[in-house]
Motif scaffolding. Structure first.
Motif, PDB file in Angstrom:
ATOM      1  N   LYS A 120       1.896   6.846  -6.833  1.00  0.00           N
ATOM      2  CA  LYS A 120       0.951   7.910  -7.204  1.00  0.00           C
ATOM      3  C   LYS A 120       1.597   9.275  -7.067  1.00  0.00           C
ATOM      4  CE  LYS A 120      -3.379   5.487  -6.203  1.00  0.00           C
ATOM      5  NZ  LYS A 120      -4.611   5.467  -5.387  1.00  0.00           N
ATOM      6  N   GLN A 121       2.389   9.435  -6.028  1.00  0.00           N
ATOM      7  CA  GLN A 121       3.095  10.707  -5.851  1.00  0.00           C
ATOM      8  C   GLN A 121       4.113  10.929  -6.981  1.00  0.00           C
ATOM      9  OE1 GLN A 121       4.848  10.547  -1.926  1.00  0.00           O
ATOM     10  NE2 GLN A 121       2.838  10.615  -0.876  1.00  0.00           N
ATOM     11  N   GLN A 169       0.834  -1.212   0.000  1.00  0.00           N
ATOM     12  CA  GLN A 169       0.000   0.000   0.000  1.00  0.00           C
ATOM     13  C   GLN A 169       0.866   1.258   0.000  1.00  0.00           C
ATOM     14  OE1 GLN A 169      -2.456  -0.644   3.493  1.00  0.00           O
ATOM     15  NE2 GLN A 169      -4.013  -1.860   2.341  1.00  0.00           N
ATOM     16  N   ASP A 170       1.973   1.188   0.739  1.00  0.00           N
ATOM     17  CA  ASP A 170       2.908   2.340   0.731  1.00  0.00           C
ATOM     18  C   ASP A 170       3.517   2.519  -0.671  1.00  0.00           C
ATOM     19  OD1 ASP A 170       2.386   2.705   3.389  1.00  0.00           O
ATOM     20  OD2 ASP A 170       4.202   1.661   4.093  1.00  0.00           O
ATOM     21  N   GLU A 198       1.026   4.235  -2.857  1.00  0.00           N
ATOM     22  CA  GLU A 198       0.946   5.666  -2.518  1.00  0.00           C
ATOM     23  C   GLU A 198       2.141   6.428  -3.097  1.00  0.00           C
ATOM     24  OE1 GLU A 198      -0.793   9.022  -1.154  1.00  0.00           O
ATOM     25  OE2 GLU A 198      -1.624   6.994  -1.208  1.00  0.00           O
TER      26      GLU A 198
END
Length: 443
Positions: free
Chosen positions: A196-197, A189-190, A193
């Motif tokens: 996406k950044q 999940q990290d 994230e």
């Protein structure tokens, strides 16, 4: 690192604005120099054709003049025929003038213009080519750098998008499994994230670089237009010059603007003024029934008679020309001017005319086989033999005449008679008559 080496981008289209596609405009300068050389070769080849055609016409005219000179054609029709040779000689001169104009004017003009327009460098190529290439390179360099940045940003953004999609797929697969490790799921999940950044970051950078590229595009187009316009002006000079030269070549090739038409007007006039009826009349009077005749008459024997004469009076010939002397029925001489050396002189075929003479084989007064010497002919007064040299060519017209060339040596065995003839002997041993004024005594 050079500019071209730093921008390794395959042009997506054939557009002039793509990086490196200005090379076609630069190459046009080198092509212009080569086209000047090609045009010179073109003109030179045409000049050689004109010269060759002129030589062929001259040789043709010379050969046929000689054939006509030895042939049986006569009169005004002969002149009409010879006028074809005259036309060929005049046309030959016109084509030689065309050849001279092409080489001395057109060829030299192209050569000089090429030398003035294109300046070779010490190393290679032309100064104009290098200046144009440098101009395009300088105008395109800033925009090409921005384009490179856009391509790099685009590549990074697309890579981030790909990584984000992969991370989401892994996280989704791991979540669906029953024995999922919470700690491992947290890492996935990290990762999603973070990806996406990264996507957002690379997207912003991509959009920013693209915006900067768009801002410098107008200036890029203006600079490229300026260099291209200079290139157009240079090419325009070449095109204008080529048009000018081609028009001059056309003027030199266009013989209708010269005396070409006059040549054929004269040719037509000579042919139309020929008169077959006059030619027939001339032949009748010169070689036919219209000729005078020295009909046989009773003659007293005379001690002064040196030799038996032909019934046709022999012509008196000089170095300047030929005079045919005929004798009419009363013995009075009639002088007729013979034609100059041409195809109309029918005596160039002497074998075609048969002449009766006292020396023919059936003459009873000319036989020495059974009865000895002719009792009606006195022996000629003997003279000492003299060596003489021919001044001119002479072709015997009768069987008792000698033939020789200028420079030949022969022996005079009898002095000149009243008609201007001598008896002589050739080196071959042949004895016969020849015109006295055709030779000179060898001192």
């Amino acid at each position: 690192m050079s500019y071209d080496d730093s921008v390794m981008i395959d042009a997506p289209s054939d557009s002039f604005w793509e990086v490196g596609n200005y090379k076609r405009s630069v190459k046009r300068i080198d092509d212009g120099h080569r086209l000047c050389s090609d045009l010179m070769n073109c003109v030179h080849e045409r000049a050689r054709i004109e010269k060759g055609y002129a030589q062929q016409l001259t040789e043709w005219a010379k050969r046929w003049k000689q054939l006509l000179d030895k042939g049986p054609q006569y009169g005004s029709l002969e002149k009409a025929w010879i006028s074809l040779m005259t036309e060929a000689e005049k046309v030959s001169e016109l084509h030689l003038e065309v050849k001279s104009a092409l080489m001395n004017e057109d060829f030299e003009k192209i050569k000089n213009w090429q030398k003035e327009a294109y300046h070779k460098q010490m190393m290679a190529g032309f100064k104009e080519t290098k200046e144009t290439d440098d101009g395009f390179r300088k105008a395109q360099k800033p925009w090409a750098k921005k384009l490179k940045e856009v391509e790099v940003a685009k590549k990074a953004y697309h890579a981030a998008c790909k990584e984000e999609k992969l991370a989401i797929s892994r996280e989704s697969n791991n979540r669906s499994e029953s024995n999922t490790n919470p700690e491992q799921l947290k890492k996935l999940q990290d990762k999603v994230e973070k990806s996406k950044q990264d996507v957002q970051k690379t997207k912003e950078k991509y959009e920013k670089s693209l915006d900067e590229l768009n801002k410098c595009t107008p200036q890029y187009m203006e600079n490229m237009e300026q260099v291209f316009e200079q290139c157009q002006q240079f090419e325009n000079k070449r095109l204008d010059f080529f048009q000018e030269v081609l028009l001059e070549v056309k003027q030199h090739l266009d013989l209708s603007a010269t005396s070409y038409s006059k040549v054929y007007q004269e040719l037509e006039h000579v042919i139309k003024t020929s008169d077959p009826q006059e030619d027939l009349k001339w032949f009748r009077c010169t070689y036919g029934p219209g000729m005078p005749m020295n009909w046989p008459q009773f003659e007293e024997w005379s001690a002064d008679l040196n030799r038996t004469l032909s019934r046709r009076e022999k012509p008196k010939k000089t170095a300047d020309g030929v005079i045919l002397t005929s004798v009419n029925q009363t013995g009075e001489q009639v002088s007729q001017p013979a034609k100059s050396s041409s195809a109309s002189d029918y005596e160039k075929n002497p074998n075609d005319t048969t002449e009766w003479s006292d020396e023919e084989s059936n003459n009873p007064f000319n036989s020495n086989e059974a009865n000895g010497d002719n009792p009606f002919e006195e022996n000629h007064s003997t003279v000492s033999e003299v060596k003489v040299r021919a001044l001119y060519d002479y072709e015997g017209q009768e069987h008792d005449e000698l033939s020789f060339k200028a420079g030949d040596e022969l022996t005079k065995v009898e002095d000149e008679d009243e008609q201007g003839w001598c008896k002589g002997r050739l080196e071959s041993g042949q004895v016969g008559l020849y015109p006295a004024n055709y030779v000179e005594v060898i001192q």
